[in-house]
Design an enzyme around this catalytic site. Sequence first.
Site, PDB file in Angstrom:
ATOM      1  N   HIS A 125       0.872  -1.185   0.000  1.00  0.00           N
ATOM      2  CA  HIS A 125       0.000   0.000   0.000  1.00  0.00           C
ATOM      3  C   HIS A 125       0.910   1.237   0.000  1.00  0.00           C
ATOM      4  O   HIS A 125       2.033   1.183   0.527  1.00  0.00           O
ATOM      5  CB  HIS A 125      -0.832  -0.050   1.281  1.00  0.00           C
ATOM      6  N   ASP A 202       3.132  -4.210   8.064  1.00  0.00           N
ATOM      7  CA  ASP A 202       1.911  -3.428   7.908  1.00  0.00           C
ATOM      8  C   ASP A 202       0.734  -4.379   8.108  1.00  0.00           C
ATOM      9  O   ASP A 202       0.383  -5.149   7.219  1.00  0.00           O
ATOM     10  CB  ASP A 202       1.894  -2.791   6.515  1.00  0.00           C
ATOM     11  N   GLN A 205      -4.473  -4.930   7.192  1.00  0.00           N
ATOM     12  CA  GLN A 205      -5.498  -5.845   6.662  1.00  0.00           C
ATOM     13  C   GLN A 205      -5.494  -7.209   7.349  1.00  0.00           C
ATOM     14  O   GLN A 205      -6.312  -8.058   7.011  1.00  0.00           O
ATOM     15  CB  GLN A 205      -5.282  -6.055   5.153  1.00  0.00           C
ATOM     16  N   LYS A 228     -10.669  -0.686  10.355  1.00  0.00           N
ATOM     17  CA  LYS A 228     -10.907  -1.913   9.583  1.00  0.00           C
ATOM     18  C   LYS A 228     -11.227  -3.070  10.533  1.00  0.00           C
ATOM     19  O   LYS A 228     -11.652  -4.132  10.114  1.00  0.00           O
ATOM     20  CB  LYS A 228      -9.683  -2.250   8.738  1.00  0.00           C
TER      21      LYS A 228
HETATM   22  N1  PMP Z   1      -1.824  -0.455   4.648  1.00  0.00           N
HETATM   23  C1  PMP Z   1      -2.770  -1.223   4.091  1.00  0.00           C
HETATM   24  C2  PMP Z   1      -2.412  -2.596   3.600  1.00  0.00           C
HETATM   25  C3  PMP Z   1      -4.068  -0.721   3.985  1.00  0.00           C
HETATM   26  O1  PMP Z   1      -5.016  -1.472   3.431  1.00  0.00           O
HETATM   27  C4  PMP Z   1      -4.377   0.559   4.475  1.00  0.00           C
HETATM   28  C5  PMP Z   1      -5.771   1.140   4.374  1.00  0.00           C
HETATM   29  N2  PMP Z   1      -6.363   0.993   3.118  1.00  0.00           N
HETATM   30  C6  PMP Z   1      -3.358   1.309   5.048  1.00  0.00           C
HETATM   31  C7  PMP Z   1      -2.093   0.763   5.120  1.00  0.00           C
HETATM   32  C8  PMP Z   1      -3.593   2.678   5.596  1.00  0.00           C
HETATM   33  O2  PMP Z   1      -4.406   2.607   6.716  1.00  0.00           O
HETATM   34  P1  PMP Z   1      -5.031   3.951   7.353  1.00  0.00           P
HETATM   35  O3  PMP Z   1      -5.663   4.666   6.197  1.00  0.00           O
HETATM   36  O4  PMP Z   1      -5.982   3.460   8.341  1.00  0.00           O
HETATM   37  O5  PMP Z   1      -3.921   4.714   7.930  1.00  0.00           O
END
Ligand code: PMP
Length: 408
Positions: A125, A202, A205, A228
């Site tokens: 991400h 990270d 998910q 999430k």
């Molecule tokens: N890493 C991953 C794999 C994600 O799916 C997400 C959210 N889509 C994030 C980081 C970022 O999370 P947040 O927007 O809650 O900071």
Amino acid sequence: MNAAFDPLRYRADFPLLARKVHGKPLIYFDNANTAQKPQTVIDAVDGYYRDYAANVARAVHTLGEQATAAYEGARDKLAAFLNAGGRDQLVLTSGTTQAINLVAYSYALPRLQPGDEILVTQMEHHANIVPWQLVAARTGATVKAAPIDADGVLLLDRFEAMLTPRVRLAGVAHVSNVIGTVNPVAEIARLCRARGIPLLVDGSQACPHQRVDVQAIGCDFYAMTGHKLFGPTGTGALWARREHLQAMPPFFGGGEMIRTVSFDGTVFADPPHKFEAGTPNIAGFIGLGAAIDYVQRVGLERIQAYEAELLAYATAALQSVPGLRLFGRAPHKAAVLSFLIEGVHAHDVATLLDHEGVAVRSGHHCAHPLMQFFGVPATARASLSFYNTREEVDAFVRALDKVRRLLA
Ligand code: PMP
């Protein structure tokens, strides 16, 4: 099927799931984006504002004490949930993005030299790419990506070969938000540790779908997101090894993160408070505490088993749709299905599905490099949760068929 698991029993706990969209029952398949909240979470947030709203860690009056106890109680719940080892190892953040930026600026930036490398993977991400690029640009370091195969599986031998002495830090998604690949993070942590390279995982998910034990993984940093995990938006955390948090300078300065301040110098509070300047998202974390209680009651092992069955069912159902291309076929994957229908733009798929009451995400999913790998600008993505059902998958596939006949 997982006979003991009845998703309908849990759906009733989520008031929003009963609503209609465009006159059709809502089918919420955008859980990887953000998950819906059970009534207990909504009540916890509401209860704070109704009964004991006050700032934390400053007021000695009753409301202040109650708010502080509830807020710090949520930290304890999250620490137990992740098997953190100690509550001092858990910095509360606005989400994974802030957690990774904290590591980038506070841990990596002071250590990076020209020629150093930060190793990530092709499936990350943007939150696990861009912060590293920002600190690399300031220091003359570079960010490298380990490749994946056509099924979306990380090539572990290539990752290992890239763990050269130049690598100062590695960052890997526990679970991909786009293709659902579950990475072997304990094995990756072992490879990194053998070379003295700190690893950030990270876990954005992973936490909603499987039990996470940060100590068993053996990483150095673990970032997670509360929204999430059925909690409020603007909540998340960074878990880190104690020695790292003690060595890291604060990232934000202000109230709540100090012991004493004078114009001759400031003495900082101990971790985790050293990293938590300013008034936090008190209501949000109290809500997250309730979300953790909720998922613990449902049971992460049961959630994982049910979602695996639902994924197998949905994968088979999607494969029956003519002209549908599925992205990501890792043998070990979470219930995330990225797809395209030949000749139809992902946004058109998502827009027409919305008219059928089905919420999916379309776009690049904050993973441009992964889209570049697959050679597409965007995909549509259905991401499932334990409150989703086979009947919803059937209705989704019927709606997709309608979209295909209209547009393809
Ligand atoms: N890493 C991953 C794999 C994600 O799916 C997400 C959210 N889509 C994030 C980081 C970022 O999370 P947040 O927007 O809650 O900071």
